[in-house]
Design a protein around this motif. Structure first.
Motif, PDB file in Angstrom:
ATOM      1  N   TRP A   7      43.370  41.216  36.729  1.00  0.00           N
ATOM      2  CA  TRP A   7      43.153  41.174  35.285  1.00  0.00           C
ATOM      3  C   TRP A   7      44.127  42.098  34.556  1.00  0.00           C
ATOM      4  N   PHE A   8      44.359  43.291  35.102  1.00  0.00           N
ATOM      5  CA  PHE A   8      45.231  44.267  34.451  1.00  0.00           C
ATOM      6  C   PHE A   8      46.706  43.845  34.498  1.00  0.00           C
ATOM      7  N   ASP A   9      47.055  42.930  35.389  1.00  0.00           N
ATOM      8  CA  ASP A   9      48.443  42.452  35.492  1.00  0.00           C
ATOM      9  C   ASP A   9      48.974  41.899  34.170  1.00  0.00           C
ATOM     10  N   GLN A  10      48.093  41.381  33.317  1.00  0.00           N
ATOM     11  CA  GLN A  10      48.532  40.810  32.045  1.00  0.00           C
ATOM     12  C   GLN A  10      49.188  41.845  31.135  1.00  0.00           C
ATOM     13  N   PHE A  11      48.969  43.124  31.416  1.00  0.00           N
ATOM     14  CA  PHE A  11      49.553  44.182  30.586  1.00  0.00           C
ATOM     15  C   PHE A  11      50.912  44.650  31.106  1.00  0.00           C
ATOM     16  N   ASN A  12      51.368  44.081  32.193  1.00  0.00           N
ATOM     17  CA  ASN A  12      52.690  44.405  32.728  1.00  0.00           C
ATOM     18  C   ASN A  12      53.711  43.557  31.970  1.00  0.00           C
ATOM     19  N   CYS A  13      53.959  43.956  30.723  1.00  0.00           N
ATOM     20  CA  CYS A  13      54.824  43.179  29.847  1.00  0.00           C
ATOM     21  C   CYS A  13      55.455  44.078  28.797  1.00  0.00           C
ATOM     22  N   THR A  14      56.446  43.556  28.128  1.00  0.00           N
ATOM     23  CA  THR A  14      57.077  44.266  27.020  1.00  0.00           C
ATOM     24  C   THR A  14      56.064  44.368  25.893  1.00  0.00           C
ATOM     25  N   PRO A  15      55.957  45.457  25.200  1.00  0.00           N
ATOM     26  CA  PRO A  15      56.814  46.622  25.154  1.00  0.00           C
ATOM     27  C   PRO A  15      56.358  47.768  26.072  1.00  0.00           C
ATOM     28  N   LEU A  16      55.469  47.500  26.976  1.00  0.00           N
ATOM     29  CA  LEU A  16      54.945  48.558  27.835  1.00  0.00           C
ATOM     30  C   LEU A  16      55.917  48.833  28.984  1.00  0.00           C
ATOM     31  N   PRO A  17      56.458  50.049  29.068  1.00  0.00           N
ATOM     32  CA  PRO A  17      57.350  50.368  30.183  1.00  0.00           C
ATOM     33  C   PRO A  17      56.608  50.265  31.517  1.00  0.00           C
ATOM     34  N   TYR A  18      57.304  49.819  32.542  1.00  0.00           N
ATOM     35  CA  TYR A  18      56.688  49.623  33.860  1.00  0.00           C
ATOM     36  C   TYR A  18      56.037  50.906  34.375  1.00  0.00           C
ATOM     37  N   SER A  52      29.126  46.031  40.212  1.00  0.00           N
ATOM     38  CA  SER A  52      29.405  47.343  40.806  1.00  0.00           C
ATOM     39  C   SER A  52      29.664  47.189  42.296  1.00  0.00           C
ATOM     40  N   ASP A  53      30.818  46.660  42.609  1.00  0.00           N
ATOM     41  CA  ASP A  53      31.166  46.354  43.987  1.00  0.00           C
ATOM     42  C   ASP A  53      32.656  46.570  44.171  1.00  0.00           C
ATOM     43  N   LEU A  54      33.031  47.336  45.185  1.00  0.00           N
ATOM     44  CA  LEU A  54      34.460  47.577  45.430  1.00  0.00           C
ATOM     45  C   LEU A  54      35.230  46.286  45.701  1.00  0.00           C
ATOM     46  N   ASP A  55      34.528  45.239  46.133  1.00  0.00           N
ATOM     47  CA  ASP A  55      35.187  43.949  46.342  1.00  0.00           C
ATOM     48  C   ASP A  55      35.708  43.354  45.035  1.00  0.00           C
ATOM     49  N   ALA A  56      35.204  43.848  43.898  1.00  0.00           N
ATOM     50  CA  ALA A  56      35.677  43.364  42.594  1.00  0.00           C
ATOM     51  C   ALA A  56      37.020  43.980  42.218  1.00  0.00           C
ATOM     52  N   MET A  57      37.502  44.917  43.030  1.00  0.00           N
ATOM     53  CA  MET A  57      38.765  45.589  42.726  1.00  0.00           C
ATOM     54  C   MET A  57      39.923  44.591  42.581  1.00  0.00           C
ATOM     55  N   ALA A  58      39.976  43.590  43.430  1.00  0.00           N
ATOM     56  CA  ALA A  58      41.052  42.597  43.339  1.00  0.00           C
ATOM     57  C   ALA A  58      41.025  41.903  41.979  1.00  0.00           C
ATOM     58  N   THR A  59      39.831  41.581  41.493  1.00  0.00           N
ATOM     59  CA  THR A  59      39.689  40.948  40.180  1.00  0.00           C
ATOM     60  C   THR A  59      40.168  41.881  39.081  1.00  0.00           C
ATOM     61  N   LEU A  89      35.077  46.787  31.322  1.00  0.00           N
ATOM     62  CA  LEU A  89      36.426  47.310  31.169  1.00  0.00           C
ATOM     63  C   LEU A  89      37.069  46.688  29.936  1.00  0.00           C
ATOM     64  N   ALA A  90      37.887  47.463  29.260  1.00  0.00           N
ATOM     65  CA  ALA A  90      38.621  46.938  28.112  1.00  0.00           C
ATOM     66  C   ALA A  90      39.968  47.644  28.031  1.00  0.00           C
ATOM     67  N   VAL A  91      40.970  46.879  27.655  1.00  0.00           N
ATOM     68  CA  VAL A  91      42.304  47.428  27.452  1.00  0.00           C
ATOM     69  C   VAL A  91      42.805  46.929  26.106  1.00  0.00           C
ATOM     70  N   GLN A  92      43.350  47.862  25.336  1.00  0.00           N
ATOM     71  CA  GLN A  92      43.991  47.511  24.069  1.00  0.00           C
ATOM     72  C   GLN A  92      45.386  48.114  24.072  1.00  0.00           C
ATOM     73  N   TRP A 116      52.761  51.344  32.766  1.00  0.00           N
ATOM     74  CA  TRP A 116      51.810  50.352  33.291  1.00  0.00           C
ATOM     75  C   TRP A 116      51.274  50.815  34.646  1.00  0.00           C
ATOM     76  N   ILE A 117      52.149  51.334  35.511  1.00  0.00           N
ATOM     77  CA  ILE A 117      51.712  51.834  36.826  1.00  0.00           C
ATOM     78  C   ILE A 117      50.740  53.003  36.654  1.00  0.00           C
ATOM     79  N   GLU A 118      51.045  53.925  35.756  1.00  0.00           N
ATOM     80  CA  GLU A 118      50.132  55.045  35.488  1.00  0.00           C
ATOM     81  C   GLU A 118      48.774  54.515  35.029  1.00  0.00           C
ATOM     82  N   GLY A 119      48.796  53.555  34.108  1.00  0.00           N
ATOM     83  CA  GLY A 119      47.550  52.969  33.607  1.00  0.00           C
ATOM     84  C   GLY A 119      46.789  52.235  34.696  1.00  0.00           C
ATOM     85  N   GLN A 120      47.504  51.472  35.517  1.00  0.00           N
ATOM     86  CA  GLN A 120      46.851  50.739  36.602  1.00  0.00           C
ATOM     87  C   GLN A 120      46.203  51.708  37.589  1.00  0.00           C
TER      88      GLN A 120
END
Length: 158
Positions: free
Chosen positions: A27-38, A16-23, A71-74, A41-45
């Motif tokens: 981590w969420f960058d892996q979902f910036n891929c097809t078939p997810l429209p960019y 529980s630390d704002l410094d973990a935001m970069a991590t 956190l979990a993303v499917q 992905w930005i809305e989700g991020q």
């Protein structure tokens, strides 16, 4: 959600630390891929960042900084789901969104005058303007779960 159409699934646990935001963002960058429209992905991020920030600043503000945020993303062929679990007190997100919905319908409403509620304003906008499902529920083990879910538009629906 059916797991037979699962395209991508990942989870992460951070302190529980704002410094973990970069991590979290990395981590969420892996979902910036097809078939997810960019755009989706930005809305989700943005929803992920807002939800994570709310856990640190509100739900966990009186807890030890080592209290985990999970956190979990499917992503399936039909949905993108983002879940954020916290161990804070229960918060009635529906009531807060309803109250803000009434306030934001007033033409004189200025979101800059409501800094403490920017997260709720953003979640309301995701729900109202971008068709996201946004919910916050109490689960077993004294955990709360923020669920952000968006139906993916297939090419056959266009």
């Amino acid at each position: 959600m059916q797991t037979d159409s699962l395209i991508h699934n990942s989870s992460l646990q951070v302190a529980s630390d704002l410094d973990a935001m970069a991590t979290v963002v990395e981590w969420f960058d892996q979902f910036n891929c097809t078939p997810l429209p960019y755009q989706l992905w930005i809305e989700g991020q943005t929803g992920l960042i807002e939800g994570f920030t709310n856990v640190i600043r509100h739900a966990h503000k009186h807890l030890n900084s080592q209290t985990p945020v999970e956190l979990a993303v499917q992503m399936t062929s039909e949905y993108l789901q983002i879940r954020i679990w916290d161990r804070g007190d229960i918060f009635n997100l529906e009531a807060a969104l309803e109250k803000l919905s009434q306030k934001t319908s007033d033409r004189t409403f200025n979101p800059l005058d409501h800094e403490a509620h920017w997260g709720c304003i953003f979640f309301l906008k995701l729900r109202r303007d971008y068709a996201w499902t946004v919910s916050y529920t109490r689960e077993l083990e004294d955990r709360n779960c923020l669920l952000l879910e968006k139906k993916l538009v297939s090419t056959s629906e266009l």
